[in-house]
Scaffold this active site. Structure first.
Site, short mmCIF file in Angstrom:
data_model
loop_
_atom_site.label_atom_id
_atom_site.label_comp_id
_atom_site.label_asym_id
_atom_site.label_seq_id
_atom_site.Cartn_x
_atom_site.Cartn_y
_atom_site.Cartn_z
N TYR A 106 0.53 -1.27 0.07
CA TYR A 106 0.45 0.07 -0.02
C TYR A 106 0.86 1.24 -0.10
O TYR A 106 1.61 1.92 1.18
CB TYR A 106 -0.93 -0.07 0.79
CG TYR A 106 -1.57 0.85 1.48
CD1 TYR A 106 -2.57 2.22 0.08
CD2 TYR A 106 -2.80 1.67 2.41
CE1 TYR A 106 -2.99 2.18 0.18
CE2 TYR A 106 -3.12 2.54 2.70
CZ TYR A 106 -3.67 2.76 1.60
OH TYR A 106 -4.55 4.09 1.48
N ASP A 147 -1.99 -1.49 -4.03
CA ASP A 147 -2.93 0.30 -4.58
C ASP A 147 -1.19 0.89 -4.31
O ASP A 147 -0.52 1.08 -3.35
CB ASP A 147 -3.64 0.38 -2.77
CG ASP A 147 -3.88 1.22 -3.62
OD1 ASP A 147 -3.69 2.49 -4.81
OD2 ASP A 147 -4.48 2.10 -2.66
N HIS A 248 -12.53 1.41 -4.17
CA HIS A 248 -11.60 1.02 -5.60
C HIS A 248 -12.69 0.10 -5.76
O HIS A 248 -13.03 -0.89 -4.83
CB HIS A 248 -10.70 0.04 -4.69
CG HIS A 248 -9.47 1.63 -4.38
ND1 HIS A 248 -8.24 1.28 -5.36
CD2 HIS A 248 -9.17 2.06 -3.20
CE1 HIS A 248 -7.47 2.46 -4.53
NE2 HIS A 248 -8.26 2.95 -3.88
#
Length: 258
Positions: A106, A147, A248
């Site tokens: 992330y 991500d 998302h």
């Protein structure tokens, strides 16, 4: 082997959506980001009941990463990146699953630009690049998934001019992305869809999902051994339209057997 990534944006608040999607999509391995839950609050039992073992690194109210697997117990190999002993963010966890090294990440958002959060983002990308070089030397199939909070090209945003001073689209971020790829990584989505708009994120504001005003932030980087096994990829866009869902959508790739 079907591998997915999903920024869940609060795992406990969206556990029903997660379980619904797992039952529908049946991925073999899932990388989750933005758990927003301390370790002891991770819903391990619910995921085991759904057929998924898990490893995770949580953090109260924000961050947090996890890897789920239908292959049984997971061999964890790392959590966190080298290069900053004072970094307490839960942003990277890694495992060896079914013959593949999987790093779930992330990457920092970096906004507002300019500022210390943006500086941290750039340093984090450099740390990831350094770790990726080590992984390349192991002679194993490797995927760095998650991500990335980076839109690599103008094709990855519905309105490039809107994001000129956004950390997700700043030239500094995109330059480091390109430098990361040059160390031996392939962007799986762009490998299969070199010229298509392929969004993975839609803001909650201004009916972004309804207007398809999206961004591509969630990426699969594969080393050469794994790129050779890439078969297909997609985004489960409809999940973004579910009630009380993440901003998302789940993204996935399919790999052939070794």
């Amino acid at each position: 082997m079907k591998i997915a990534t999903y920024n869940i944006n609060g795992i406990n608040g969206r556990i029903e959506n997660l379980l619904r999607w797992l039952a529908d999509a049946k991925p073999d391995v899932v990388c989750l980001q933005e758990l927003k839950a301390e370790d002891h609050k991770f819903p391990e039992r619910a995921l085991l009941d759904a057929g998924y073992h898990a490893i995770w690194q949580g953090q109260k109210s924000w961050n947090g990463v996890a890897i789920l697997s239908r292959y049984g117990e997971i061999q964890e190999t790392r959590r966190g990146l080298d290069g900053d002993p004072n970094d307490s963010h839960s942003r990277y966890i890694e495992a060896f699953i079914n013959g593949v090294v999987i790093g779930c990440l992330y990457l920092p958002n970096g906004n507002p630009y300019p500022g210390p959060k943006f500086d941290y983002k750039l340093k984090w990308i450099k740390r990831l690049t350094a770790h990726g070089k080590k992984l390349q030397g192991f002679g194993l199939p490797v995927a760095l998934i998650g991500d990335y909070n980076i839109m690599p090209t103008e094709l990855d945003t519905y309105k490039p001019e809107k994001y000129v001073d956004n950390a997700l689209f700043r030239p500094e971020s995109r330059k480091l992305w390109r430098e990361l790829l040059k160390t031996g990584w392939t962007d799986a989505i762009r490998k299969l869809y070199p010229n298509e708009r392929f969004y993975t994120f839609w803001d909650y504001l201004r009916n972004a999902y309804g207007r398809d005003a999206g961004l591509r932030l969630d990426h699969f980087l594969l080393n050469n051994l794994l790129e050779a096994r890439l078969v297909s990829a997609g985004v489960d866009k409809e999940v973004r339209g579910w009630k009380h869902t993440s901003d998302h959508a789940p993204v996935w790739i399919e790999l052939s057997e070794a």
